[in-house]
Write an enzyme that holds these catalytic residues in place. Sequence first.
Site, PDB file in Angstrom:
ATOM      1  N   LEU A  11       0.777  -1.547  -0.258  1.00 29.01           N
ATOM      2  CA  LEU A  11       0.235   0.334   0.196  1.00 29.01           C
ATOM      3  C   LEU A  11       0.701   1.125   0.068  1.00 29.01           C
ATOM      4  O   LEU A  11       0.952   1.794   1.003  1.00 29.01           O
ATOM      5  CB  LEU A  11      -0.849  -0.045   1.260  1.00 29.01           C
ATOM      6  CG  LEU A  11      -1.920  -1.005   1.011  1.00 29.01           C
ATOM      7  CD1 LEU A  11      -3.210  -0.386   1.863  1.00 29.01           C
ATOM      8  CD2 LEU A  11      -2.588   0.278  -0.198  1.00 29.01           C
ATOM      9  N   HIS A  12       1.688   1.356  -1.438  1.00 27.57           N
ATOM     10  CA  HIS A  12       2.577   2.453  -0.569  1.00 27.57           C
ATOM     11  C   HIS A  12       2.333   3.006  -2.414  1.00 27.57           C
ATOM     12  O   HIS A  12       1.708   2.374  -3.186  1.00 27.57           O
ATOM     13  CB  HIS A  12       3.848   2.294  -1.185  1.00 27.57           C
ATOM     14  CG  HIS A  12       4.078   2.188   0.531  1.00 27.57           C
ATOM     15  ND1 HIS A  12       4.418   3.160   0.701  1.00 27.57           N
ATOM     16  CD2 HIS A  12       4.570   1.071   1.091  1.00 27.57           C
ATOM     17  CE1 HIS A  12       5.520   2.867   2.060  1.00 27.57           C
ATOM     18  NE2 HIS A  12       4.684   2.019   2.440  1.00 27.57           N
ATOM     19  N   ALA A  13       2.928   3.875  -2.908  1.00 26.97           N
ATOM     20  CA  ALA A  13       3.192   5.057  -4.389  1.00 26.97           C
ATOM     21  C   ALA A  13       1.167   4.482  -4.840  1.00 26.97           C
ATOM     22  O   ALA A  13       0.306   5.437  -4.551  1.00 26.97           O
ATOM     23  CB  ALA A  13       4.058   4.129  -5.619  1.00 26.97           C
TER      24      ALA A  13
END
Lengths: 565, 89
Positions: free
Chosen positions: B13-15
Amino acid sequence: MAERTLSGIGVTPLSGVGKVVWYRPDADLSDPPAPEDVDAENELARFDEARSVAEDELQAERARTAERVGEEEAAVFDAHVQFLNDPQITDGVTDAIEGGLPAEHAVQETFTGFVEQFESMGGRMGERADDLRDIRDRLVRVLSDGERVDLSSLPKGSVVVAERLTPSDTAQLDPKRVAGFVTVTGGRTSHAAIFARSLALPAIVGVGDELESIEDGTEVVVDGDAGDLIVNPDDDTKAAATAEADVHVRTGPAETADGVGIEVAANVGTLADLEPAVDRGADGIGLFRSEFLFLDRETPPDEDEQFDAYVDALESFEHGRVVVRTLDIGGDKPVPYLDLPEEENPFLGERGIRRSLGPDASLFETQIRALLRAAGSTDGTRLSVMLPLVTTLDELHEARERFESVASDLAEEGLAHEVPEFGIMIETPAAAFMADRFAPHVDFFSIGTNDLAQYVMAAERGNERVSELGDYRQPAVLHAIDATVAAADGHDCWVGMCGEMAGDPDLTELLVGLGLDELSMSAVTVPHVKAAVTETNTGDAEALAANVLAADTKDEVTNILTSDQ
Amino acid sequence: MERIVTVVPEDGLHARPASKFVETANEYDADVQLGRADTDDLAPAASMLAVTGLGVSAGEDVRLVAEGDDAEAVLDALEDILSTPEAEH
C-alpha cells in the site's frame, strides 16, 4: 585549485561538464508573531487558498510529467494531491492555526511532525517523507509568496546540485540546457534517478554531506557512469569527459570494424521517448510499445489518434525504420474499458496476440487501420508491424488475414494505405522451436529477451527469488536465440532483438557473433552499443559466440564474456 | 460490513496503489476504515497519511470495514485495487 573527486551512485551512463548551480528550495521562515497578533480566521482562509493554488500547480506538473516522462512517473503527483487534502493534515494545520500560529508556520510545524514520524519508520517510508517535504515546501512557498526557482530556464551548462530533487523539480530540468544533476541523498531507484534515465541526463545521487562544500559556480564533471563528481577538473579531465560525451552520440548506421552494418534502434514506451531517441543517435525504433496509447484512460484511442502517434514516430526518424508492436495487453495490466479476465497466471493467460485475435478483435482492427494508413501516409516501407506472444502458425496466418482484409476495406474506401513489413516477436519457446516454420512467412523476427528468458527458464521476471534463473546469460536462453537466428538463415527474414540484453554493451560482441541484424534498447544506451559495434570484428565475435554456446552453465558463460574483455 | 483482502501489488500500500486506494475510498458515500487483519486497530481509508502509514506490504492480509449507503460497492472497488497487480511496463 586542485582537482578532486566526490563519489556517489551513478544513475545514467552519461557524462556532463558544467558549473554548479545550488538549488535550495527556500523554506526558511522568520519567527512567528505573538499568538494574540494572529487572526486565526484570516490564516485559515489563507491556508485554504494556498491549498488550492498548490493543487493547481500539482495538476499542471502532473500533465507536464506525463507528457515528458511517462504516465507512471506522473502518478506520484496523485499521491501529493491526496496528502495535500489529507484530513489528518488539514486538522493538524487547523489546530496549529487556532493555537495562534500564522498559516505558513502551522504548515511547517504540522508537516515536519509527520515527516519525522515517517522517517523514523524506515524502509519505504522514507519516500513518503520526501513526498511530505515536497508538499510542505510548496505550501510554505505559496503562503510566503516565495519566488519559485525556475529550474526550466537555467543557464546552459548548469549542473544542478541539491540536497534532494523532488519529482516536480526533476520534471522541470531540460536536458538541452542542464549538463547534469547531483544530489546529497537518493538511490538508484529514487524518482530522481528514474527521471534522469528517462531524460538521458548525466546524474549522480547519494553523494553525501561532502557535497555541501561545493560552491555555486564551481566547475565540475558529472560522470554518471562511474558515479564520480570531479570538482575543479583540469583540462585533460574536461577534455576526456567532453570527448566521451562526443563519442556517446553517433548519427548514422554503425558498422563493425570489418564493415558489417548493425542497426541500432531505440525502444519507445511513450511519445516523450522519441526526442531522446533521436538525440542519442538511434537509427530508428526497434520496439514501439503501442500499449501506452491504450493504458490509463477511460476509452480506447480512436483510429485517428493512433494514426497521429504512428506518423509522429515515422516523422521523428526521417530515414529509419519504425517497428510498432501491436497491442500487448493481458490479465496483468488493468485497462478499465477492456473486460480483462482475472487469471491465476496472467503471464500464461490471455495476453498479446491472443486477445487481439479474440476478445479485442475490434480494437485490433482499428489498430491495423491506423497502422496501414500511417504506412501509406509517409514512405510506407519504413513502417514495420510485429505481433506479440505468437506461439502457433495459425495465429500468424489469422493475423495476416486480418491485415489483408483491412487493406482491402481501405482500398474500397479509397483511403491511402500500404501493407507494412510484417514480423513476430520471438519471446516463447514455441516461437523459437518453430522459427524455421515461421521464417518463410514473415519479414523479420524480433527477439524479446525479457519474456523469452522468463518462459524458457520458467522463472518469473519480477520474482527476485528466481532472478538468477531468469537471466539472459543462461545457456538455454542463448541457445533459443541461436536457434532463432539459424532458422531465419536462407529466408528473406532479418533478426532483431529488443529487451535489456540488446542494450548491454558488454554483450554487443556476442550478439553480433550470434548473427543479430538489429539491436533495440532504451535510448540512453544507444551510443554505447554503437561504440561497441564499431569495436567488434565479426570473425572474433563468431568465435566468441561459439565458445559461449559451448558453455554448460551461466557462470561459464559469464567467465568467457569477462575474460574476453 | 467487512472483508479480509490479501494485498497483491508489489509495492504494497504505497505509491500508486495507495494513491488509487485513497482516491477510490473518497469517491463513495461510505465511511471506510482499514487495518491489518491480525489486529483490531483501524485507520481511515480516506487518509493517504493513515493508509501509507500502516506500511502494508504485498502478501499481507488487511481488513476493510465500511459503513454507509455505498458500503458494499466501495468494498468491491477497494478489493479490486488491492488484488490487482500493478501494470508492467
